[in-house]
Each structure stands twice: as C-alpha cells, then as structure tokens.
Design an enzyme around this catalytic site. Sequence first.
Site, mmCIF file in Angstrom:
data_model
loop_
_atom_site.group_PDB
_atom_site.id
_atom_site.type_symbol
_atom_site.label_atom_id
_atom_site.label_comp_id
_atom_site.label_asym_id
_atom_site.label_seq_id
_atom_site.Cartn_x
_atom_site.Cartn_y
_atom_site.Cartn_z
ATOM 1 N N ILE A 18 0.836 -1.202 0.000
ATOM 2 C CA ILE A 18 0.000 0.000 0.000
ATOM 3 C C ILE A 18 0.870 1.249 0.000
ATOM 4 O O ILE A 18 0.614 2.211 -0.732
ATOM 5 C CB ILE A 18 -0.945 0.000 1.218
ATOM 6 C CG1 ILE A 18 -1.911 -1.193 1.150
ATOM 7 C CG2 ILE A 18 -1.726 1.317 1.298
ATOM 8 C CD1 ILE A 18 -2.721 -1.391 2.422
ATOM 9 N N ALA A 19 1.915 1.241 0.811
ATOM 10 C CA ALA A 19 2.737 2.443 0.983
ATOM 11 C C ALA A 19 3.399 2.878 -0.322
ATOM 12 O O ALA A 19 3.464 4.080 -0.622
ATOM 13 C CB ALA A 19 3.808 2.191 2.044
ATOM 14 N N LYS A 45 15.982 -0.492 -5.611
ATOM 15 C CA LYS A 45 14.873 -1.321 -6.072
ATOM 16 C C LYS A 45 13.558 -0.533 -6.053
ATOM 17 O O LYS A 45 12.741 -0.634 -6.981
ATOM 18 C CB LYS A 45 14.740 -2.568 -5.191
ATOM 19 C CG LYS A 45 13.594 -3.481 -5.591
ATOM 20 C CD LYS A 45 13.498 -4.689 -4.674
ATOM 21 C CE LYS A 45 12.307 -5.564 -5.055
ATOM 22 N NZ LYS A 45 12.174 -6.735 -4.148
ATOM 23 N N ASP A 65 12.762 2.067 12.152
ATOM 24 C CA ASP A 65 12.108 0.799 12.464
ATOM 25 C C ASP A 65 11.021 1.034 13.499
ATOM 26 O O ASP A 65 11.204 1.831 14.437
ATOM 27 C CB ASP A 65 13.145 -0.207 12.991
ATOM 28 C CG ASP A 65 12.572 -1.604 13.115
ATOM 29 O OD1 ASP A 65 11.785 -1.850 14.051
ATOM 30 O OD2 ASP A 65 12.903 -2.445 12.275
ATOM 31 N N LEU A 66 9.895 0.334 13.347
ATOM 32 C CA LEU A 66 8.774 0.516 14.265
ATOM 33 C C LEU A 66 9.118 0.170 15.713
ATOM 34 O O LEU A 66 8.477 0.667 16.640
ATOM 35 C CB LEU A 66 7.581 -0.342 13.823
ATOM 36 C CG LEU A 66 6.925 0.025 12.494
ATOM 37 C CD1 LEU A 66 5.807 -0.974 12.177
ATOM 38 C CD2 LEU A 66 6.367 1.444 12.526
ATOM 39 N N LYS A 163 -4.368 -4.422 14.636
ATOM 40 C CA LYS A 163 -4.936 -3.240 13.978
ATOM 41 C C LYS A 163 -5.878 -2.494 14.918
ATOM 42 O O LYS A 163 -5.895 -1.260 14.960
ATOM 43 C CB LYS A 163 -5.673 -3.633 12.694
ATOM 44 C CG LYS A 163 -4.804 -4.283 11.641
ATOM 45 C CD LYS A 163 -3.583 -3.464 11.263
ATOM 46 C CE LYS A 163 -3.886 -2.236 10.449
ATOM 47 N NZ LYS A 163 -2.670 -1.572 9.922
ATOM 48 N N SER A 203 -3.143 -9.847 1.165
ATOM 49 C CA SER A 203 -4.526 -9.693 0.744
ATOM 50 C C SER A 203 -4.760 -10.154 -0.689
ATOM 51 O O SER A 203 -5.846 -10.624 -1.033
ATOM 52 C CB SER A 203 -4.981 -8.240 0.908
ATOM 53 O OG SER A 203 -4.140 -7.365 0.203
#
Length: 342
Positions: A18-19, A45, A65-66, A163, A203
């Site tokens: 998505i990003a 890339k 990083d998260l 989520k 998905s």
Amino acid sequence: MENPRDTLVVVTGASGFIALHCVRELLEQGYRVRGTVRSLASEAKLRRALLPLEPGDRLSFVEADLLSDAGWTEALAGAKYVLHVASPLPKAPPKDDDELIRPAREGALRVLRAARVAGVARVVMTSSLAAIASGHPHDSGHVFDENDWSDLGRTTGAYEKSKTLSEQAAWDYVRGEGQGLELVAINPSFVLGPSLSGADNASNEIVGKLVRREIPGVPQLAFGLVDVRDLAKAHLLAMTAPNAAGQRFLVCSDTAWMREIAQTLKGNGYRVPTFEIPNLVTRFVALFDPTVRLMVPRLGRPALLSAEKARRELGWSGRGMKEMVLDTAKHISERPPAPTAS
C-alpha cells in the site's frame, strides 16, 4: 492554497504494498516524499519500481524501524503530513500475538510522538476493516461502518488485534498527550491490485490461491474489496480534506463472494477452481489449520459494509470487483515464479 512542491510528506514503511502506491500517488501530484525503510539497501529497487516516474531529489529515503526510537526524529523533520502505513501483515498467524501487536501499537505511538515534536500538521494512519468488524456475528443484518469497533473479547486473530489496539492507542494519544496533532484513520477492506515492487502481499492471496490452483474449491466467504490504487487516492484525500481531521473512513468499493471472484476469473480465461466447498468441510479443516480457523465465524455470511462516509466527505470512489480481480490476476500471472529450494 498549498503548493505540493513546497510540501514534504513522509510515508512510513515505504517498501510495502500500500505504501509504495501512496508514494507514487504523492509524486504524481507533485509532492516531495520521504519514505521510511528498515534498510537503505532497498532504495535502488524502490526507485526502479516507480519508473517511469523520475522524481529525482523530490524522493528520498531514511532508515527507521517501528520497534526503535532511532531515526524517527530525523525522518519526520520538516514534514507537513505523515502517512503512517507501516504495519506487519503476515500470510499466516504468528505463534505469539505480540509479534504483530507490539510493532503495530508501539510503532504507531512512535510515529505520532515524533510527528508532534516535528510540528506535523496531520497524520493519516492506515488502519483496517479488521479494527471495525472483527469478533462480531455477521448474520444479524448489521451494516458495518466507521462507528463500529472490533470485539476483541470474541475469537479474533493476532492481525485483527494488532490493527484494533494500534488504532485505539493512536486515538487515545491525540486526545491526550498529543492533543493538537490531527489524526485521520483509513480503514480499508481487503486490498487487491498490482504490486509496484512485484513482492507478494497477503490480501492478494484471495486471487493468488485461485490463479495458482492452490485450493481445491472456494469456501463460502464474502469479502469487501478495494483496489490499492484507489486506496492510495483515499489517503491523499484524507490528508488534505479540511473536515477529515479526527475522523475514521471505511474504504470499500465493492463486495463479492469468493465463488463470484472465481467465476469472474474463469470467465476471462483463467483455469481456476469454482466448486464451492461445503461449510462442514471447511470447519473440519479448521480443526487442524489455524489460518482456516480464522475464517469460520464468517462462513456463509455476507459482507455488509458502508463506505458512504468516504464517498460523501472525501469525494472518494473506487473500481468494481471485476477490474480489481482481473488486474490482480494479470499481475500475479506475469510475475516470475518464486525459485524452488535446491
């Protein structure tokens, strides 16, 4: 009126399915974009994936990083907007729920705290339908929308928990310590469409498993669907619409049973299974397969979703099921097969 060329937007997890589409949409609209990645080794890339766009110095990448505080202050410096898209999405349930919950929740709070320090005007967070409709019975006729929250007291998977808990933590933050920072949540249904990088995404497996004939038939499941290209446009609309601050938007442009998806593929030349698997068989398989087990509460129940708010308040619209499914199948069919282990 703001000039996009003078506006920096940060996209977290820029290498994701998505990003990367969000990055492309922003560049096409003239914005300057800074993407966060876990390693700068991926930059070449990612730039190739965005061809024929040649954004030059309008596009840059930084490491963040998260699960670490390092890099986020630098990543968000000078940004007006942040699209927080980064969040783990596995193909199979993890052994420990915290493998997903911790980076999703802690990552969201790291980004929001850094955004507040940097003076960011608005953060658009990619949440999910999984934070709206999970854990609820789907046979009551209730139409799910942004007013609903998932019920984590019922049987829910790690992804659904991650989520829901990360979005709730984000709202708690901007209503408390982060007051003054604008937040918008985008809650997409199942996301289909071509991958710019060619990488797999979970998905798209709704179509992938059919095209690759990895399943003998189709379970009695219904899906809300949205194309990744239309989802990227929804993020930009939520980023700039004055009335979007403080709002959630469920984004879904069509719904379909899996048998309808299979029949669409078969009717367009794909050799796919169309036999509908009885629910009793699916329930039996679920006793041994944790991935299938997550499907059981939704067997035979329609996807009743309303994206009217996104259409009304953002002016958003999206593709129908046939176009989404066929574009996804084309992308999967044209991608080189994964190398086999020697």
